[in-house]
Scaffold this motif. Structure first.
Motif, PDB file in Angstrom:
ATOM      1  N   ASN A 132      -4.690   3.488  -3.649  1.00 25.12           N
ATOM      2  CA  ASN A 132      -3.653   3.458  -2.600  1.00 25.12           C
ATOM      3  C   ASN A 132      -2.811   2.181  -2.614  1.00 25.12           C
ATOM      4  OD1 ASN A 132      -2.371   4.990  -0.520  1.00 25.12           O
ATOM      5  ND2 ASN A 132      -3.310   3.662   1.003  1.00 25.12           N
ATOM      6  N   ASP A 192       6.982   8.738   2.610  1.00 23.69           N
ATOM      7  CA  ASP A 192       7.448   9.724   1.640  1.00 23.69           C
ATOM      8  C   ASP A 192       8.957   9.923   1.809  1.00 23.69           C
ATOM      9  OD1 ASP A 192       7.625  11.760  -0.210  1.00 23.69           O
ATOM     10  OD2 ASP A 192       6.684  13.264   1.075  1.00 23.69           O
ATOM     11  N   VAL A 231      -0.319   2.900  -9.366  1.00 22.33           N
ATOM     12  CA  VAL A 231      -0.898   3.142  -8.049  1.00 22.33           C
ATOM     13  C   VAL A 231      -2.395   3.268  -8.249  1.00 22.33           C
ATOM     14  CG1 VAL A 231      -0.982   4.629  -6.030  1.00 22.33           C
ATOM     15  CG2 VAL A 231       1.177   4.321  -7.257  1.00 22.33           C
ATOM     16  N   ARG A 274       9.518   6.380  -3.140  1.00 22.69           N
ATOM     17  CA  ARG A 274       8.360   7.281  -3.070  1.00 22.69           C
ATOM     18  C   ARG A 274       8.823   8.709  -2.846  1.00 22.69           C
ATOM     19  NH1 ARG A 274       3.339   7.450   1.266  1.00 22.69           N
ATOM     20  NH2 ARG A 274       2.409   9.330   0.385  1.00 22.69           N
ATOM     21  N   GLN A 275       8.294   9.612  -3.656  1.00 25.42           N
ATOM     22  CA  GLN A 275       8.513  11.048  -3.491  1.00 25.42           C
ATOM     23  C   GLN A 275       7.147  11.709  -3.587  1.00 25.42           C
ATOM     24  OE1 GLN A 275      11.500  11.589  -6.628  1.00 25.42           O
ATOM     25  NE2 GLN A 275      12.998  11.969  -5.023  1.00 25.42           N
ATOM     26  N   GLY A 276       6.562  12.000  -2.439  1.00 27.76           N
ATOM     27  CA  GLY A 276       5.202  12.521  -2.395  1.00 27.76           C
ATOM     28  C   GLY A 276       4.236  11.437  -2.843  1.00 27.76           C
ATOM     29  N   GLU A 277       3.384  11.777  -3.784  1.00 24.87           N
ATOM     30  CA  GLU A 277       2.431  10.794  -4.306  1.00 24.87           C
ATOM     31  C   GLU A 277       3.017   9.999  -5.474  1.00 24.87           C
ATOM     32  OE1 GLU A 277      -0.592  10.087  -2.852  1.00 24.87           O
ATOM     33  OE2 GLU A 277       0.321  11.388  -1.349  1.00 24.87           O
ATOM     34  N   ARG A 278       4.210  10.382  -5.911  1.00 26.93           N
ATOM     35  CA  ARG A 278       4.859   9.706  -7.037  1.00 26.93           C
ATOM     36  C   ARG A 278       5.713   8.541  -6.545  1.00 26.93           C
ATOM     37  NH1 ARG A 278       9.418  12.743  -9.446  1.00 26.93           N
ATOM     38  NH2 ARG A 278      10.724  10.943  -9.626  1.00 26.93           N
ATOM     39  N   ARG A 326       0.859  -1.180   0.000  1.00 25.69           N
ATOM     40  CA  ARG A 326       0.000   0.000   0.000  1.00 25.69           C
ATOM     41  C   ARG A 326       0.900   1.236   0.000  1.00 25.69           C
ATOM     42  NH1 ARG A 326      -5.056  -0.008   0.897  1.00 25.69           N
ATOM     43  NH2 ARG A 326      -5.037   1.850   2.222  1.00 25.69           N
ATOM     44  N   LEU A 327       0.448   2.308  -0.637  1.00 24.12           N
ATOM     45  CA  LEU A 327       1.217   3.545  -0.708  1.00 24.12           C
ATOM     46  C   LEU A 327       1.560   4.058   0.688  1.00 24.12           C
ATOM     47  CD1 LEU A 327       2.409   5.762  -2.559  1.00 24.12           C
ATOM     48  CD2 LEU A 327       0.202   6.933  -2.392  1.00 24.12           C
ATOM     49  N   ASP A 328       0.619   3.964   1.624  1.00 23.73           N
ATOM     50  CA  ASP A 328       0.870   4.472   2.972  1.00 23.73           C
ATOM     51  C   ASP A 328       1.833   3.594   3.780  1.00 23.73           C
ATOM     52  OD1 ASP A 328      -0.871   2.362   3.556  1.00 23.73           O
ATOM     53  OD2 ASP A 328      -2.510   3.670   4.151  1.00 23.73           O
TER      54      ASP A 328
END
Length: 109
Positions: A102, A11, A99, A31-35, A5-7
């Motif tokens: 999430n 970051d 992505v 991960r850099q921010g949402e990217r 998961r992204l979370d």
């Protein structure tokens, strides 16, 4: 193929994955921010040597370059191009990611 998961990836951090279940990470994700950017965990200079010196240790102290622990080569996170070291101008092999809701997945081809 689902990675995480992204979370679960903070970051400014990087993490290795073993999607083929070989017992060794073969994909690294930054991960850099949402990217998020994915790369094959293999240095182009040294015959595919894994990049991290320990689990998930892929970035320099400034957290703005991927570093190969074998010989200190540094790679641009966004492009994978070597900016410092013996493989100057060579690049990492991109792993296409998606992505969705999430969740980070390797793009199925």
């Amino acid at each position: 193929m689902f990675l995480c998961r992204l979370d679960e990836l903070p970051d400014g951090d990087a993490r290795g994955f073993d999607p083929a279940r070989t017992g060794q990470d073969t994909v690294l994700v930054v991960r850099q921010g949402e990217r998020v950017v994915g790369w094959r965990d293999a240095c182009p200079h040294h015959g595919g040597t894994p990049m991290a010196w320990r689990k998930d240790a892929y970035l320099n102290t400034a957290r703005d370059r991927i570093v190969c622990a074998a010989h200190g080569a540094q790679f641009d996170i966004a492009t994978g191009v070597c900016t410092l070291g013996p493989c100057l101008g060579q690049r990492l092999q991109r792993v296409e990611l998606v992505v969705d809701d999430n969740n980070i997945h390797i793009r199925e081809t």
